[in-house]
Write an enzyme that holds these catalytic residues in place. Structure first.
Site, PDB file in Angstrom:
ATOM      1  N   HIS A  56       0.788  -1.260   0.004  1.00 21.21           N
ATOM      2  CA  HIS A  56       0.014   0.039  -0.180  1.00 21.21           C
ATOM      3  C   HIS A  56       0.711   1.193   0.088  1.00 21.21           C
ATOM      4  CE1 HIS A  56      -3.948   1.643   0.020  1.00 21.21           C
ATOM      5  NE2 HIS A  56      -4.576   0.556   0.644  1.00 21.21           N
ATOM      6  N   ARG A  57       2.255   1.076   0.194  1.00 21.92           N
ATOM      7  CA  ARG A  57       3.063   2.433   0.079  1.00 21.92           C
ATOM      8  C   ARG A  57       3.210   2.749  -1.253  1.00 21.92           C
ATOM      9  NH1 ARG A  57       8.273  -0.047   3.126  1.00 21.92           N
ATOM     10  NH2 ARG A  57       7.863  -1.564   1.569  1.00 21.92           N
TER      11      ARG A  57
END
Length: 439
Positions: free
Chosen positions: A410-411
């Site tokens: 998700h980064r």
């Protein structure tokens, strides 16, 4: 006599597991003769001998871990072996030529024995002690001058074979024959002792059960554990999935097959669509440089393919997959799969992937929340393709369905980008002909 130490295998590896010996004690080897297969955290490596001569000793049993710099084999002087002679005066090479051995009955014991060198006869029914040659520095020595704990005293091929087949280390035996000679009954005693019932271990406190077995982790397994643990610890992952009608994909695969050409496989077709999706959404084809706090994207795709082997899960990569045709992808996938099963993958093939495609449907399962292969940032899984009811044009029909699941970091992107990539691949599965027109 020369001792070959386990060499530095590079990549910071400090140990290797001995898989199997390719030679045995008594074999004559030349320089570069393969002597053993060892398994590192990366792959299986075949080691060549740096010395020519006679194998005098193998240090370690298959399944044991050998640190770098520790002995592997001891090689004696081949000239010393060639000079061994039999009672008739002709050249004898002991274990180097089984027919050169002269087996004699040890009076009163019923055990067969033989020397590395010769057994001298002093007349009918009388025999002197065997003379041992070539077991220390390549020079002859009497039986009483060598320590049985370091060099096993003269044994017959029969006794040696019994010990080898039973996995008995002759260096650990004390011979009951003259001057510590190891004879048949010594090996039989060791075998019976090893196979005798052992006391039942104590119950484990937490479960109240006995332990069945303990298996040391191989270097390969340790590396897998380290990678997956780091992935779980560092990556804030999320998972999204979709059910896909793959009927058209299966039909396309069938249409590419002819009587003389099997055509690209389903996995190659899937890989082609995945590569196209990564070129469209490069956020998923990169890594996170935590030291510089930067998101890195690659100019090109090295497509990793999860493959289950006897040694565990490996993920070899198709290098520059974005430059290959579907047929090219198919050929490379087949080559990598064969190399993976044979344990012949290179360091580059094992570590260069930028994204992983995992066909866990081959195990008969529908879905999985996979662990990202660190330092990559995403992995796409494909479930089994099976017949299921599906609504087509308002009518229920039997279609070939599969499930795609994408686990992503998700980064590097939000759910919208991940969903768009997944939808692109799903649409390609459902309408492959139209997607091929744009590739």
């Amino acid at each position: 006599m020369n001792t070959f130490l386990l060499p530095d295998l590079g990549e910071g590896l400090t140990e290797a597991e001995l898989v199997r010996w390719l030679v045995k004690v008594g074999d004559v080897v030349a320089v570069d003769t393969p002597i053993a297969e060892v398994e590192t955290a990366k792959s299986i490596v075949e080691l060549p001998s740096p010395y020519a001569g006679v194998i005098e000793e193998l240090h370690g049993e298959p399944g044991t871990t050998v640190p770098v710099g520790k002995p592997l084999i001891t090689v004696g002087d081949s000239a010393g072996a060639a000079g061994r002679e039999d009672p008739a005066g002709s050249a004898s090479r002991g274990d180097l030529a089984g027919s050169a051995y002269r087996e004699e009955e040890l009076a009163g014991s019923g055990n067969v024995l033989v020397g590395y060198g010769t057994v001298e006869s002093t007349g009918a029914g009388r025999r002197r002690k065997p003379r041992v040659s070539g077991v220390s520095g390549g020079s002859g020595a009497s039986g009483g001058s060598e320590s049985p704990a370091r060099v096993p005293l003269v044994i017959s091929p029969l006794v040696r074979r019994m010990a080898r087949d039973a996995g008995i280390d002759l260096h650990e035996l004390t011979g009951s024959g003259p001057d510590g000679l190891i004879v048949r009954r010594d090996v039989e005693h060791a075998i019976s002792f090893r196979t005798a019932p052992v006391p039942q271990p104590a119950l484990e406190d937490r479960t109240g059960l006995h332990e069945l077995r303990r298996t040391p982790m191989s270097g390969f397994r340790k590396a897998v554990v380290a990678t997956l643990t780091r992935s779980r610890a560092e990556i804030p992952e999320a998972t999204t999935w979709v059910d896909v009608d793959a009927t058209a994909l299966v039909e396309l695969r069938a249409s590419l097959r002819t009587a003389t050409d099997p055509g690209p496989g389903l996995l190659a077709l899937m890989a082609r669509f995945v590569v196209a999706g990564l070129l469209k959404y490069p956020e998923l084809n990169g890594y996170v440089d935590t030291a510089r706090e930067e998101l890195v994207q690659y100019d090109g795709v090295n497509l990793g393919l999860a493959a289950q082997t006897d040694r565990g899960l490996v993920v070899p990569a198709v290098g520059n997959a974005h430059t290959l045709t579907t047929r090219g992808l198919d050929a490379e996938i087949r080559r990598l799969t064969t190399s993976a099963r044979d344990g012949r993958l290179t360091q580059q093939e094992l570590t260069s992937g930028t994204f992983t495609l995992n066909n866990y449907g081959s195990f008969g399962v529908d879905g999985s929340a996979a662990i990202i292969n660190h330092p990559q940032v995403a992995i796409l899984g494909v479930g089994r393709i099976i017949d299921r009811p599906w609504v087509v044009d308002g009518e229920i029909a039997v279609r070939k369905l599969t499930q795609l699941s994408l686990v992503f970091d998700h980064r590097v992107c939000d759910g919208g980008t991940a969903a768009a990539f997944l939808r692109f691949v799903a649409d390609a599965f459902e309408n492959p002909a139209s997607v091929f027109a744009d590739l």
